[in-house]
Motif scaffolding. Sequence first.
Motif, mmCIF file in Angstrom:
data_model
loop_
_atom_site.group_PDB
_atom_site.id
_atom_site.type_symbol
_atom_site.label_atom_id
_atom_site.label_comp_id
_atom_site.label_asym_id
_atom_site.label_seq_id
_atom_site.Cartn_x
_atom_site.Cartn_y
_atom_site.Cartn_z
ATOM 1 N N GLU A 1 0.364 -6.510 -5.203
ATOM 2 C CA GLU A 1 0.984 -5.472 -6.018
ATOM 3 C C GLU A 1 1.025 -4.133 -5.268
ATOM 4 O O GLU A 1 2.053 -3.458 -5.233
ATOM 5 N N TYR B 1 2.584 10.043 0.892
ATOM 6 C CA TYR B 1 2.041 9.147 -0.125
ATOM 7 C C TYR B 1 0.802 9.807 -0.712
ATOM 8 O O TYR B 1 -0.005 10.366 0.033
ATOM 9 N N ALA C 1 9.173 1.601 -1.204
ATOM 10 C CA ALA C 1 9.474 3.037 -1.159
ATOM 11 C C ALA C 1 10.619 3.309 -0.186
ATOM 12 O O ALA C 1 10.769 2.606 0.815
ATOM 13 N N ILE D 1 0.990 6.687 -5.857
ATOM 14 C CA ILE D 1 0.539 5.362 -6.265
ATOM 15 C C ILE D 1 -0.765 5.555 -7.032
ATOM 16 O O ILE D 1 -1.740 6.075 -6.485
ATOM 17 N N LYS E 1 3.599 -4.342 -2.326
ATOM 18 C CA LYS E 1 4.984 -4.303 -2.807
ATOM 19 C C LYS E 1 5.416 -2.882 -3.131
ATOM 20 O O LYS E 1 6.565 -2.500 -2.863
ATOM 21 N N LEU E 2 4.508 -2.099 -3.710
ATOM 22 C CA LEU E 2 4.864 -0.731 -4.098
ATOM 23 C C LEU E 2 5.180 0.148 -2.892
ATOM 24 O O LEU E 2 6.178 0.857 -2.879
ATOM 25 N N TYR E 3 4.332 0.118 -1.877
ATOM 26 C CA TYR E 3 4.632 1.000 -0.743
ATOM 27 C C TYR E 3 5.749 0.451 0.129
ATOM 28 O O TYR E 3 6.510 1.215 0.724
ATOM 29 N N THR F 1 0.493 1.456 -10.114
ATOM 30 C CA THR F 1 1.854 1.888 -10.416
ATOM 31 C C THR F 1 2.286 2.928 -9.394
ATOM 32 O O THR F 1 1.453 3.606 -8.798
ATOM 33 N N ALA F 2 3.593 3.036 -9.197
ATOM 34 C CA ALA F 2 4.134 4.028 -8.262
ATOM 35 C C ALA F 2 5.127 4.915 -8.982
ATOM 36 O O ALA F 2 5.912 4.444 -9.810
ATOM 37 N N HIS F 3 5.082 6.203 -8.640
ATOM 38 C CA HIS F 3 5.973 7.184 -9.236
ATOM 39 C C HIS F 3 6.504 8.100 -8.139
ATOM 40 O O HIS F 3 5.720 8.791 -7.496
ATOM 41 N N ILE G 1 5.674 9.730 -2.870
ATOM 42 C CA ILE G 1 5.399 8.598 -3.753
ATOM 43 C C ILE G 1 3.927 8.687 -4.154
ATOM 44 O O ILE G 1 3.051 8.743 -3.287
#
Length: 101
Positions: free
Chosen positions: A29, A44, A37, A16, A32-34, A4-6, A14
């Motif tokens: 997955e 990060y 961003a 992760i 896609k998250l990074y 998950t990313a926040h 960010i």
Amino acid sequence: MTVTAHPSDDRSVITIRVSGRFDFSSHQEFRKLYEAAPADVKQYVIDMTDATYLDSSALGMLLLLRDHAGGDNANIRISNCNPDVKKILTISNFGQLFTLE
């Protein structure tokens, strides 16, 4: 395995979070998250609090993140590793490419 990313409130950092086994099954997955961003992200943080294992494909994913984030100028912290995960990162000399906490 869950990733998950926040973003921080100002969206400059960010975080992760990796849970479970960090291996090839999480490649898409994680990427896609990074890639999603914002372009102005300054840092990060890879939070490994709940990561139980990582393999060579996870090391490759971290290197791809580093390239995406600016290569030698990337600001990436890998934090909260359990002793086994930290040992793998240390043996792989990732302490020279990332900040290990």
